[in-house]
Scaffold this motif. Structure first.
Motif, PDB file in Angstrom:
ATOM      1  N   ILE A  38       0.819  -1.211   0.000  1.00 43.17           N
ATOM      2  CA  ILE A  38       0.000   0.000   0.000  1.00 43.17           C
ATOM      3  C   ILE A  38       0.859   1.270   0.000  1.00 43.17           C
ATOM      4  O   ILE A  38       0.616   2.196  -0.782  1.00 43.17           O
ATOM      5  N   PHE A  39       1.873   1.314   0.856  1.00 41.54           N
ATOM      6  CA  PHE A  39       2.722   2.506   0.924  1.00 41.54           C
ATOM      7  C   PHE A  39       3.445   2.741  -0.394  1.00 41.54           C
ATOM      8  O   PHE A  39       3.500   3.868  -0.897  1.00 41.54           O
ATOM      9  N   VAL A  40       4.021   1.676  -0.959  1.00 40.72           N
ATOM     10  CA  VAL A  40       4.759   1.840  -2.208  1.00 40.72           C
ATOM     11  C   VAL A  40       3.823   2.280  -3.323  1.00 40.72           C
ATOM     12  O   VAL A  40       4.180   3.082  -4.180  1.00 40.72           O
ATOM     13  N   GLN A  41       2.594   1.763  -3.281  1.00 42.01           N
ATOM     14  CA  GLN A  41       1.632   2.088  -4.335  1.00 42.01           C
ATOM     15  C   GLN A  41       1.127   3.519  -4.212  1.00 42.01           C
ATOM     16  O   GLN A  41       1.022   4.235  -5.204  1.00 42.01           O
TER      17      GLN A  41
ATOM     18  N   ALA B  53       1.256   9.833   2.201  1.00 44.52           N
ATOM     19  CA  ALA B  53       0.043  10.659   2.307  1.00 44.52           C
ATOM     20  C   ALA B  53      -1.181   9.958   1.731  1.00 44.52           C
ATOM     21  O   ALA B  53      -2.288  10.135   2.225  1.00 44.52           O
ATOM     22  N   GLY B  54      -0.978   9.157   0.698  1.00 47.81           N
ATOM     23  CA  GLY B  54      -2.122   8.529   0.040  1.00 47.81           C
ATOM     24  C   GLY B  54      -2.550   7.200   0.645  1.00 47.81           C
ATOM     25  O   GLY B  54      -3.649   6.726   0.372  1.00 47.81           O
ATOM     26  N   ALA B  55      -1.692   6.623   1.452  1.00 51.12           N
ATOM     27  CA  ALA B  55      -2.002   5.315   2.040  1.00 51.12           C
ATOM     28  C   ALA B  55      -2.984   5.456   3.194  1.00 51.12           C
ATOM     29  O   ALA B  55      -2.890   6.390   3.987  1.00 51.12           O
ATOM     30  N   ARG B  56      -3.928   4.530   3.288  1.00 51.06           N
ATOM     31  CA  ARG B  56      -4.901   4.525   4.379  1.00 51.06           C
ATOM     32  C   ARG B  56      -4.671   3.312   5.265  1.00 51.06           C
ATOM     33  O   ARG B  56      -4.510   2.192   4.758  1.00 51.06           O
ATOM     34  N   MET B  57      -4.676   3.522   6.550  1.00 51.04           N
ATOM     35  CA  MET B  57      -4.472   2.415   7.482  1.00 51.04           C
ATOM     36  C   MET B  57      -5.506   1.317   7.232  1.00 51.04           C
ATOM     37  O   MET B  57      -5.208   0.130   7.335  1.00 51.04           O
ATOM     38  N   GLN B  58      -6.721   1.703   6.941  1.00 56.56           N
ATOM     39  CA  GLN B  58      -7.771   0.723   6.688  1.00 56.56           C
ATOM     40  C   GLN B  58      -7.425  -0.147   5.480  1.00 56.56           C
ATOM     41  O   GLN B  58      -7.667  -1.357   5.490  1.00 56.56           O
ATOM     42  N   ASP B  59      -6.854   0.476   4.453  1.00 57.34           N
ATOM     43  CA  ASP B  59      -6.481  -0.287   3.260  1.00 57.34           C
ATOM     44  C   ASP B  59      -5.400  -1.312   3.580  1.00 57.34           C
ATOM     45  O   ASP B  59      -5.401  -2.431   3.062  1.00 57.34           O
TER      46      ASP B  59
END
Lengths: 203, 203
Positions: free
Chosen positions: B18-21, B25-31
């Motif tokens: 998720i972070f790399v993608q 700022a765009g990553a969500r903990m829920q994701d």
DNA sequence: CTTTGCATTAACCAAATGGTTAAATCAAAT
DNA sequence: ATTTGATTTAACCATTTGGTTAATGCAAAG
């Protein structure tokens, strides 16, 4: 802080700065409003949504990056060597004016490739790039340069011109360069990158 | 969906993706939780905060990028030409394994240069790079290669190896390459980039 | 002076988001 | 079987964030 100039322009200027600095996901509408010295509601009054505002900023940035690529084929009469020397120098100088644009554009495209697809056809520089590639093939056949893949030639030029800016903080960190030294390195590259390319192209 | 493997690892794997993608700022903990197939609270149970989790992912990614750069000086006995050919091939192959790492690392450093400064000293590849530069200067003095700035040599190699991946969607868009064609271009570059560098270095 | 229409603001809203907590579950040791 | 400690969950919380709205300011036209 906001009265003098046109409000719409003030907003765009502020949006450019914030979006380029922090990206779409990291940018806050409030920060853009603060930067412009106006109320947050004004952003929505003039540009409906964050997305709309972002698209304006992004499309201009994309045009600036790809538009510059289009310079690759101007001055059709010059010999290829002159063409390449001129291209590299003006491209590096152009990118140096807005060194944070490449990473912004590249990063946003990476997260939403559709941003690019939409605008591809309409971008001016595109056909110039194609005709440059034909030139390279012709010159190769005539023996003026070594026969190389024009795609690889294009990639090599663009890589060496843009990457140092895209990775500026990383490069400065790894190579321990302050801003003055970094700018000297960039200045030197205006000639050096062309040297590298031309040495490779020597028949 | 979560029982089998170690939960901590599951989280890190998901966080990486998720972070790399999407970036910090765009990553969500829920994701990240969804990706790992666990409850959101588990993220905070194992790794206190988004920031902490991000740092783990980022530092590993940084190590992978800069660590690879360290390969630049291994095999100290080989002649410089072999060294460079081996380096370019293995570096491109390495980056190709995780093509989205460069843009992730570059982008995050761009927004928070301190991320790099902290880890600079402790990163292993660093000293290797320095010794490689000394090698280049020595070889230049001995006339084995042209005398060039080792910084510029380093920049050229890294630019041509990394940029095509960092700008992959942009490159594919502008040059109209599908994934198969793109991979062929990359494959060809393992030899070609070394050719370019060595042509330039010829005394 | 009043009206009219755009520009601007302050207050507000609903959804999203990172983070917390108290209770429940589970596995191993006693 | 019971206790003990780590693991997991559902519900909850405070803040942030993009966006809206109703009221106000204001300059030009009447």
């Amino acid at each position: 802080m906001a009265q003098d100039r046109n409000t719409e322009e003030l907003i765009i200027e502020a949006a450019k700065k914030i979006f380029v600095q922090r990206g779409l996901a990291g940018a806050r509408m409030q920060d853009i409003a603060d930067e412009a010295g106006i109320n947050k509601a004004m952003l929505h009054y003039y540009y409906r949504s964050k997305e709309k505002l972002f698209e304006i900023v992004f499309n201009e940035a994309l045009g600036r990056i790809i538009g510059r690529l289009g310079q690759i084929a101007i001055d059709g009469e010059l010999p290829l060597e002159q063409k390449i020397r001129g291209l590299v120098e003006s491209y590096i100088a152009g990118v140096a004016e807005t060194p944070y644009l490449p990473i912004f554009v590249i990063n946003e495209i990476n997260q939403r490739p559709d941003l690019l697809v939409q605008r591809m056809q309409s971008l001016s520089g595109f056909s110039n790039i194609m005709s440059f590639m034909k030139d390279v093939i012709e010159a190769g056949k005539r023996g003026e340069i070594k026969q190389v893949s024009p795609i690889q030639l294009f990639l090599n030029i663009v890589s060496m011109c843009i990457f140092p800016f895209a990775a500026k903080p990383l490069v400065q960190g790894v190579l321990q360069l302050d801003n003055v030294q970094f700018n000297l390195v960039i200045e030197e590259r205006k000639k050096l990158v062309a040297d590298v390319i031309l040495a490779w192209l020597k028949p």
